[in-house]
Design a protein around this motif. Structure first.
Motif, PDB file in Angstrom:
ATOM      1  N   GLU A 151       0.834  -1.207   0.000  1.00 53.00           N
ATOM      2  CA  GLU A 151       0.000   0.000   0.000  1.00 53.00           C
ATOM      3  C   GLU A 151       0.869   1.257   0.000  1.00 53.00           C
ATOM      4  N   LEU A 152       1.931   1.260   0.790  1.00 53.33           N
ATOM      5  CA  LEU A 152       2.818   2.422   0.835  1.00 53.33           C
ATOM      6  C   LEU A 152       3.544   2.625  -0.490  1.00 53.33           C
ATOM      7  N   GLU A 153       3.929   1.540  -1.132  1.00 47.86           N
ATOM      8  CA  GLU A 153       4.557   1.645  -2.454  1.00 47.86           C
ATOM      9  C   GLU A 153       3.578   2.235  -3.462  1.00 47.86           C
ATOM     10  N   GLU A 154       2.318   1.836  -3.382  1.00 46.17           N
ATOM     11  CA  GLU A 154       1.304   2.390  -4.277  1.00 46.17           C
ATOM     12  C   GLU A 154       1.130   3.882  -4.035  1.00 46.17           C
ATOM     13  N   ARG A 155       1.204   4.290  -2.784  1.00 50.08           N
ATOM     14  CA  ARG A 155       1.112   5.724  -2.473  1.00 50.08           C
ATOM     15  C   ARG A 155       2.254   6.488  -3.131  1.00 50.08           C
ATOM     16  N   ARG A 156       3.439   5.921  -3.073  1.00 46.19           N
ATOM     17  CA  ARG A 156       4.588   6.590  -3.680  1.00 46.19           C
ATOM     18  C   ARG A 156       4.418   6.707  -5.197  1.00 46.19           C
ATOM     19  N   LYS A 157       3.873   5.671  -5.801  1.00 39.83           N
ATOM     20  CA  LYS A 157       3.660   5.703  -7.252  1.00 39.83           C
ATOM     21  C   LYS A 157       2.630   6.776  -7.621  1.00 39.83           C
ATOM     22  N   ARG A 158       1.524   6.825  -6.863  1.00 39.60           N
ATOM     23  CA  ARG A 158       0.496   7.835  -7.160  1.00 39.60           C
ATOM     24  C   ARG A 158       1.038   9.242  -6.910  1.00 39.60           C
ATOM     25  N   HIS A 159       1.851   9.375  -5.861  1.00 43.74           N
ATOM     26  CA  HIS A 159       2.430  10.683  -5.547  1.00 43.74           C
ATOM     27  C   HIS A 159       3.366  11.146  -6.667  1.00 43.74           C
ATOM     28  N   ALA A 160       4.114  10.212  -7.250  1.00 35.60           N
ATOM     29  CA  ALA A 160       5.050  10.560  -8.319  1.00 35.60           C
ATOM     30  C   ALA A 160       4.330  11.078  -9.559  1.00 35.60           C
ATOM     31  N   GLU A 161       3.065  10.741  -9.704  1.00 38.14           N
ATOM     32  CA  GLU A 161       2.293  11.187 -10.863  1.00 38.14           C
ATOM     33  C   GLU A 161       1.698  12.582 -10.679  1.00 38.14           C
ATOM     34  N   LEU A 162       1.760  13.116  -9.456  1.00 34.84           N
ATOM     35  CA  LEU A 162       1.209  14.442  -9.191  1.00 34.84           C
ATOM     36  C   LEU A 162       2.123  15.528  -9.741  1.00 34.84           C
ATOM     37  N   GLU A 163       1.544  16.633 -10.104  1.00 38.08           N
ATOM     38  CA  GLU A 163       2.318  17.796 -10.533  1.00 38.08           C
ATOM     39  C   GLU A 163       2.291  18.824  -9.403  1.00 38.08           C
ATOM     40  N   LEU A 164       3.154  18.616  -8.439  1.00 31.91           N
ATOM     41  CA  LEU A 164       3.186  19.500  -7.275  1.00 31.91           C
ATOM     42  C   LEU A 164       3.837  20.829  -7.636  1.00 31.91           C
ATOM     43  N   LYS A 165       3.317  21.895  -7.032  1.00 33.63           N
ATOM     44  CA  LYS A 165       3.773  23.234  -7.372  1.00 33.63           C
ATOM     45  C   LYS A 165       4.256  23.954  -6.111  1.00 33.63           C
ATOM     46  N   PRO A 166       5.426  24.585  -6.177  1.00 30.21           N
ATOM     47  CA  PRO A 166       5.875  25.410  -5.054  1.00 30.21           C
ATOM     48  C   PRO A 166       5.065  26.700  -5.009  1.00 30.21           C
ATOM     49  N   LEU A 167       4.982  27.297  -3.846  1.00 31.09           N
ATOM     50  CA  LEU A 167       4.263  28.559  -3.703  1.00 31.09           C
ATOM     51  C   LEU A 167       5.209  29.736  -3.939  1.00 31.09           C
ATOM     52  N   LEU A 189      -4.959  25.318   0.458  1.00 31.51           N
ATOM     53  CA  LEU A 189      -3.504  25.247   0.335  1.00 31.51           C
ATOM     54  C   LEU A 189      -3.076  23.891  -0.215  1.00 31.51           C
ATOM     55  N   ILE A 190      -3.721  22.829   0.249  1.00 31.97           N
ATOM     56  CA  ILE A 190      -3.432  21.493  -0.266  1.00 31.97           C
ATOM     57  C   ILE A 190      -3.669  21.446  -1.775  1.00 31.97           C
ATOM     58  N   ALA A 191      -4.792  22.014  -2.207  1.00 37.02           N
ATOM     59  CA  ALA A 191      -5.130  22.017  -3.637  1.00 37.02           C
ATOM     60  C   ALA A 191      -4.135  22.857  -4.432  1.00 37.02           C
ATOM     61  N   GLU A 192      -3.753  23.996  -3.891  1.00 36.04           N
ATOM     62  CA  GLU A 192      -2.840  24.874  -4.625  1.00 36.04           C
ATOM     63  C   GLU A 192      -1.457  24.248  -4.766  1.00 36.04           C
ATOM     64  N   ARG A 193      -1.075  23.435  -3.797  1.00 35.75           N
ATOM     65  CA  ARG A 193       0.207  22.742  -3.913  1.00 35.75           C
ATOM     66  C   ARG A 193       0.154  21.627  -4.948  1.00 35.75           C
ATOM     67  N   GLY A 194      -1.072  21.224  -5.356  1.00 41.79           N
ATOM     68  CA  GLY A 194      -1.209  20.212  -6.389  1.00 41.79           C
ATOM     69  C   GLY A 194      -1.685  18.859  -5.906  1.00 41.79           C
ATOM     70  N   TYR A 195      -2.116  18.791  -4.641  1.00 42.95           N
ATOM     71  CA  TYR A 195      -2.625  17.530  -4.100  1.00 42.95           C
ATOM     72  C   TYR A 195      -4.128  17.411  -4.362  1.00 42.95           C
ATOM     73  N   PRO A 196      -4.645  16.185  -4.490  1.00 42.11           N
ATOM     74  CA  PRO A 196      -6.098  16.010  -4.654  1.00 42.11           C
ATOM     75  C   PRO A 196      -6.819  16.352  -3.361  1.00 42.11           C
ATOM     76  N   THR A 197      -8.021  16.895  -3.482  1.00 47.45           N
ATOM     77  CA  THR A 197      -8.781  17.295  -2.295  1.00 47.45           C
ATOM     78  C   THR A 197     -10.198  16.752  -2.294  1.00 47.45           C
ATOM     79  N   GLY A 198     -10.536  15.921  -3.253  1.00 45.48           N
ATOM     80  CA  GLY A 198     -11.913  15.449  -3.347  1.00 45.48           C
ATOM     81  C   GLY A 198     -12.316  14.490  -2.254  1.00 45.48           C
ATOM     82  N   ASP A 199     -11.398  13.655  -1.810  1.00 47.67           N
ATOM     83  CA  ASP A 199     -11.706  12.630  -0.824  1.00 47.67           C
ATOM     84  C   ASP A 199     -10.702  12.741   0.319  1.00 47.67           C
ATOM     85  N   THR A 255      -1.985  10.704  -0.128  1.00 46.20           N
ATOM     86  CA  THR A 255      -1.013  11.423  -0.958  1.00 46.20           C
ATOM     87  C   THR A 255      -0.132  12.349  -0.112  1.00 46.20           C
ATOM     88  N   LEU A 256      -0.695  12.970   0.907  1.00 51.89           N
ATOM     89  CA  LEU A 256       0.106  13.832   1.775  1.00 51.89           C
ATOM     90  C   LEU A 256       1.142  13.033   2.564  1.00 51.89           C
TER      91      LEU A 256
END
Length: 215
Positions: A57-73, A110-120, A127-128
């Motif tokens: 499960e933790l490995e899957e989290r890392r894979k999903r996280h790697a697909e995110l387009e995170l943005k610095p503020l 702030l979570i959304a602006e950094r590029g993380y999902p916020t729907g669920d 992801t965090l």
């Protein structure tokens, strides 16, 4: 020594070497997961059917996280969020429940602006946890109190603690303490939060400076 015995010994040695390699790879992967997820590793593995399932499960989290387009503020956005947070703390004096609700909304933005999902909510936690695992428990505690507040089951002290917890994750995502005070002029000094706003004896532990290597 007979050829058959030699073959058997060679096979045994090869199998032992393969087993050692597999064990080493698994041990290395486990250490990396523990370093990445910190206390979240124990939580996930403890809740899973097995250590292997939890690590998967933790490995899957890392894979999903790697697909995110995170943005610095930008510096401008950091300043805007800091001002918004100070307004939340001021609001707490007269309207604690509304302040906690506003803090939850501000953290979500702030979570959304950094590029993380916020729907669920559970997806947010997952992801965090890859880069913010060491402040994630604060988010869980704040969210739980916020839910109780919506049901009218939270006391003022509970709400104060919720804001303290929200601030820890907020600072981690922001990259700096969201409240600046005139008393904190020396570089590397944690700014104190004015006591009339929210923090008192908790101010020395409410926020730890985020680890720059986690972003």
């Amino acid at each position: 020594m007979s050829p058959t015995l030699v073959i058997i010994l060679v096979v045994v040695v090869v199998l032992l070497v393969i087993a050692a390699i597999v064990f080493g790879v698994r041990a290395s992967r486990r250490r990396k997961l523990q370093e990445t997820f910190g206390p979240e590793y124990d939580r996930v593995v403890g809740d899973a059917d097995s250590r292997t399932a939890g690590e998967r499960e933790l490995e899957e989290r890392r894979k999903r996280h790697a697909e995110l387009e995170l943005k610095p503020l930008s510096a401008e956005n950091k300043a805007r969020y800091s001002v918004a947070w100070e307004e939340v703390q001021i609001l707490f004096v007269d309207a604690p429940e509304r302040a906690v609700t506003t803090a939850d909304e501000l953290v979500t933005r702030l979570i959304a602006e950094r590029g993380y999902p916020t729907g669920d909510y559970d997806e947010q936690l997952a992801t965090l946890s890859v880069e913010h695992a060491r402040t994630l428990e604060h988010y869980r505690d704040a969210h739980a109190i916020s839910e109780r507040s919506r049901n009218g089951d939270a006391e003022t002290e509970d709400l104060r603690q919720a804001l303290v917890h929200y601030r820890v994750l907020f600072a981690d995502l922001l990259g700096e303490d969201p409240v600046r005070s005139e008393g904190a002029t020396a570089q590397g000094t944690e700014p104190a939060v004015p006591s009339q706003k929210i923090n008192d004896h908790d101010s020395d532990v409410a926020v730890s400076r985020p680890d720059a290597t986690s972003r």
